[in-house]
Design an enzyme around this catalytic site. Sequence first.
Site, short mmCIF file in Angstrom:
data_model
loop_
_atom_site.label_atom_id
_atom_site.label_comp_id
_atom_site.label_asym_id
_atom_site.label_seq_id
_atom_site.Cartn_x
_atom_site.Cartn_y
_atom_site.Cartn_z
CG ASP A 268 -2.01 -1.02 1.15
OD1 ASP A 268 -2.23 -1.53 0.04
OD2 ASP A 268 -2.62 -1.33 2.19
CE1 TYR A 269 -2.67 4.95 1.59
CE2 TYR A 269 -1.81 3.37 3.20
CZ TYR A 269 -2.86 4.13 2.69
OH TYR A 269 -4.08 4.07 3.28
NE ARG A 270 4.12 3.82 -6.87
CZ ARG A 270 3.60 2.84 -7.63
NH1 ARG A 270 2.31 2.56 -7.57
NH2 ARG A 270 4.37 2.15 -8.44
CG LEU A 271 4.67 2.91 2.16
CD1 LEU A 271 4.34 2.94 3.65
CD2 LEU A 271 5.68 4.01 1.85
CG HIS A 272 6.15 -0.85 -3.95
ND1 HIS A 272 4.80 -1.05 -3.83
CD2 HIS A 272 6.30 0.15 -4.86
CE1 HIS A 272 4.17 -0.23 -4.65
NE2 HIS A 272 5.05 0.52 -5.27
#
Length: 206
Positions: free
Chosen positions: A181-185
């Site tokens: 989520d939220y590009r907190l890959h």
Amino acid sequence: MDQESTIPQSDPFSLFEIWFGEAKASEPNDPNAMALATANPQARPSVRMVLLKGHGAHWGSGGGFVFYTNAESRKGEEIRANMHASLLFHWKSLRRQIRIEGPLEEVSSDQADAYFHSRPRGSQIGSAASDQSRPLPDRKLYLDRVASLEERYPEGDIPRPPHWTGFVLSPLAIEFWQDRDYRLHDRRRFTRSSPTEAWSNTLLYP
Ligand SMILES: Cc1cc2nc3c(=O)[nH]c(=O)nc-3n(C[C@H](O)[C@H](O)[C@H](O)COP(=O)(O)O)c2cc1C
């Protein structure tokens, strides 16, 4: 927000096996399709899709990933000049990517024969008739070659052309990427200095 990485520090071949199994269950087609990047002697890269046709600890000197192709193709010429390559899987349904890098070795002629003859007869003819990556002035020339092979070998297997072969990439790096989520890959990169050494791993900033 979940603090932990979802990518375990386990053996990367075992982790690949789990992710590949999940991709087979969820991808609409060709979960074994991977991009293969090579580079020519001037260090100019090129990339194309190929199919993974073998993988695991029993391939190559310390485990490997196998594909088959025409060694006289563009990729074949680049591989001959530089026996290193990079592979990429992107499984959209799972929002996952795996990057693999390392040296290549050619499979034995017995292995190439076995795989070539495991393919349907029509595919054997299609690849035996193809001067892969060479200019084709008219598609009819290719279809005529197909027809003449069908006539020459009316049934059974077609002899494998000697330039039709496979390569094993023995990875020195395998990186797993998972969308979060939220590009907190989440990224974990496994590396080893040679195919017979043990793996180290680290998380990477996404
Ligand atoms: C999904 C997919 C799978 C492919 N699998 C292979 C393969 O296993 N072997 C192969 O030689 N070409 C395969 N191709 C064709 C290659 O992408 C490429 O067009 C061809 O090998 C010539 O590449 P080159 O000119 O860089 O040598 C595949 C193409 C697609 C789209």
